[in-house]
Design an enzyme around this catalytic site. Structure first.
Site, mmCIF file in Angstrom:
data_model
loop_
_atom_site.group_PDB
_atom_site.id
_atom_site.type_symbol
_atom_site.label_atom_id
_atom_site.label_comp_id
_atom_site.label_asym_id
_atom_site.label_seq_id
_atom_site.Cartn_x
_atom_site.Cartn_y
_atom_site.Cartn_z
ATOM 1 N N SER A 192 0.844 -1.195 0.000
ATOM 2 C CA SER A 192 0.000 0.000 0.000
ATOM 3 C C SER A 192 0.879 1.245 0.000
ATOM 4 C CB SER A 192 -0.938 -0.032 1.212
ATOM 5 O OG SER A 192 -1.916 0.977 1.113
ATOM 6 N N ASN A 193 0.327 2.391 0.287
ATOM 7 C CA ASN A 193 1.113 3.624 0.349
ATOM 8 C C ASN A 193 0.555 4.544 1.436
ATOM 9 O OD1 ASN A 193 -0.932 5.499 -0.869
ATOM 10 N ND2 ASN A 193 -0.745 3.997 -2.536
ATOM 11 N N LYS A 194 1.178 5.722 1.551
ATOM 12 C CA LYS A 194 0.886 6.572 2.717
ATOM 13 C C LYS A 194 -0.285 7.530 2.527
ATOM 14 C CE LYS A 194 5.706 7.007 4.214
ATOM 15 N NZ LYS A 194 6.769 8.008 4.320
#
Ligand code: C5P
Length: 426
Positions: free
Chosen positions: A207-209
């Site tokens: 995933s990412n931030k």
């Protein structure tokens, strides 16, 4: 003359920035508004009521007990005002407003406002950052008050810090935005938000931030401007905005399906989501066991949702808006994306400033121009983006005020509901 016919009360608090309230009054008048002024007792120590009376042609109210108003001055003033803007708003004024106190003309007028209320704080940075001030600000926000600034800059005592009042023309912009009528009320807007999660196994994902804040701000802003909003959200820690149809998804492919399902209704698609470009080629049905000192995972490309929308669009609808978040060469990449993804508008911003926080800074790039905006809150940026979307809708055949009755009927599409997606209309 963008505030023509509007009646604005400027409430002046007792801070050194009170001198800028004079310029604010002028700016609001330049834009066509009628202005009246109310001042706290401390404000009168910084700038004289006569200055405002001279500019507005009406007495500046400084007293709840003004004998010129046999009725109730604050009620009369609040009734008159389409919007009230307090500039500067001191820590003390914010605290008292947050408590609903009404013991002077500014606070009493605020407490019976019938339209939008905006406050432009100005104070020393430590005062602004004080937990009590932040608590009061949160309270005011929750009560529907719009905070305009403060910004970082030179403060009265010569130091530099966050606490400087936003410049008068920007406060006037915010007033204008707050008073904007339902200019998107004939439009349906799809907004995607947040990250996607791409499963490696039942307990792990890539995933990412992305926090989702920009997309949620856009959804709320479009709703407030009368649009029907479909928010397609990846997993985020934010409550679904009320009055918005919120579809929760996890992976890029789920997001694509949700958007495709809603697409026949859409006049605008704004892809704020940080969609994973790749996903594990072979997600495992059971937990991957620890292996040797290293392991590799094969990734395959996810669909580029926005680029595919750009490719399959035949006319000018839906208007397509993308985000280009980069760590370097932000504007150059933004322009490239505008062309490559065949979209109408790209919001280019730098990952460092755009991820997570409430504030951001962006450049709006379309096929005609490129505008670098100053740092601002995500809600404010959302309104700038929607201003541009509104122009693009107007430019598209059918115009911005297109009436749904004029639209060719479309065949109903089957509803695909991928696993794990949930739907809510809060
Ligand atoms: O190419 P890049 O990922 O930088 O493009 C960003 C824009 O494209 C964003 O608007 C994002 O939501 C969208 N995008 C997409 N599908 C992907 C990757 C990005 O729609 N797989």
């Amino acid at each position: 003359m963008t505030l023509a016919g509007k009646q604005i009360v400027v409430g002046v608090g007792g801070g050194i920035a009170a001198f800028k309230a004079v310029e604010l009054v002028r700016e609001l008048q330049r834009r066509g508004a009628k202005v009246r002024v109310a001042m706290t007792a401390s404000a009168c120590r910084f700038v004289g009521p006569v200055t405002f009376a001279g500019l507005t042609g009406a007495p500046a109210l400084t007293d709840l007990w003004d004998p010129r108003y046999p009725g109730e001055a604050h009620v009369e003033l609040a009734e008159w005002a389409d919007a009230i803007v307090v500039a500067p708003a001191t820590a003390n004024l914010l605290a008292r407003a947050a408590q609903g106190m009404a013991d002077d003309i500014v606070l009493a007028t605020l407490s019976c406002a019938r339209g939008p209320v905006l406050v432009a704080p100005a104070m020393h940075e430590r005062m602004w950052r004080a937990p009590s001030t932040q608590r009061n600000v949160e309270r005011l926000r929750a009560d529907g008050v719009t905070l305009v600034g403060p910004v970082k800059g030179a403060l009265a005592n010569g130091s530099v810090g966050e606490g400087r009042m936003v410049e008068p023309n920007e406060i006037a912009d915010a007033v204008q935005r707050a008073l904007r009528t339902h200019d998107l009320s004939n439009s349906t807007v799809i907004v995607s938000a947040g990250p996607t999660q791409e499963d490696l196994d039942p307990v792990r994902f890539l995933s990412n931030k992305s926090s989702g804040r920009m997309g949620y701000a856009l959804a709320a802003a479009a709703r407030d401007r009368g649009a029907e909003v479909i928010l397609v959200s990846g997993p985020v820690d934010l409550a679904a905005p009320s009055g918005v149809e919120t579809l929760r998804v996890r992976s890029a492919r789920e997001m694509q399906h949700a958007i495709d399902d809603a697409l026949p209704r859409a006049d605008v698609v704004i892809m704020t989501a940080a969609v994973a470009d790749y996903r594990p080629a072979d997600p495992k049905p059971s937990k991957i066991k620890k292996q040797g000192d290293s392991m590799s995972v094969e990734l395959i490309k996810n669909p580029d949702i926005l680029a595919e929308l750009g490719k399959k669009r035949t006319g000018k609808r839906p208007v397509l808006v993308g985000f280009a978040m980069e760590t370097n060469d932000v504007i150059a990449y933004g322009k490239k994306k505008l062309v490559e993804k065949r979209v109408d508008l790209v919001i280019a911003n730098e990952a460092r400033v755009a991820f997570g926080g409430d504030d951001t800074q962006a450049t709006l790039i379309d096929h005609k121009r490129e505008d670098t905006l100053p740092p601002m809150g995500k809600l404010e940026l959302a309104h700038h983006i929607l201003d541009r979307v509104k122009l693009l809708l107007g430019a598209a055949p059918g115009g911005a005020t297109r009436n749904r009755r004029g639209r060719a009927p479309r065949a109903p599409r089957p509803v695909r509901r991928p696993r794990g997606r949930s739907r809510s209309k809060a």
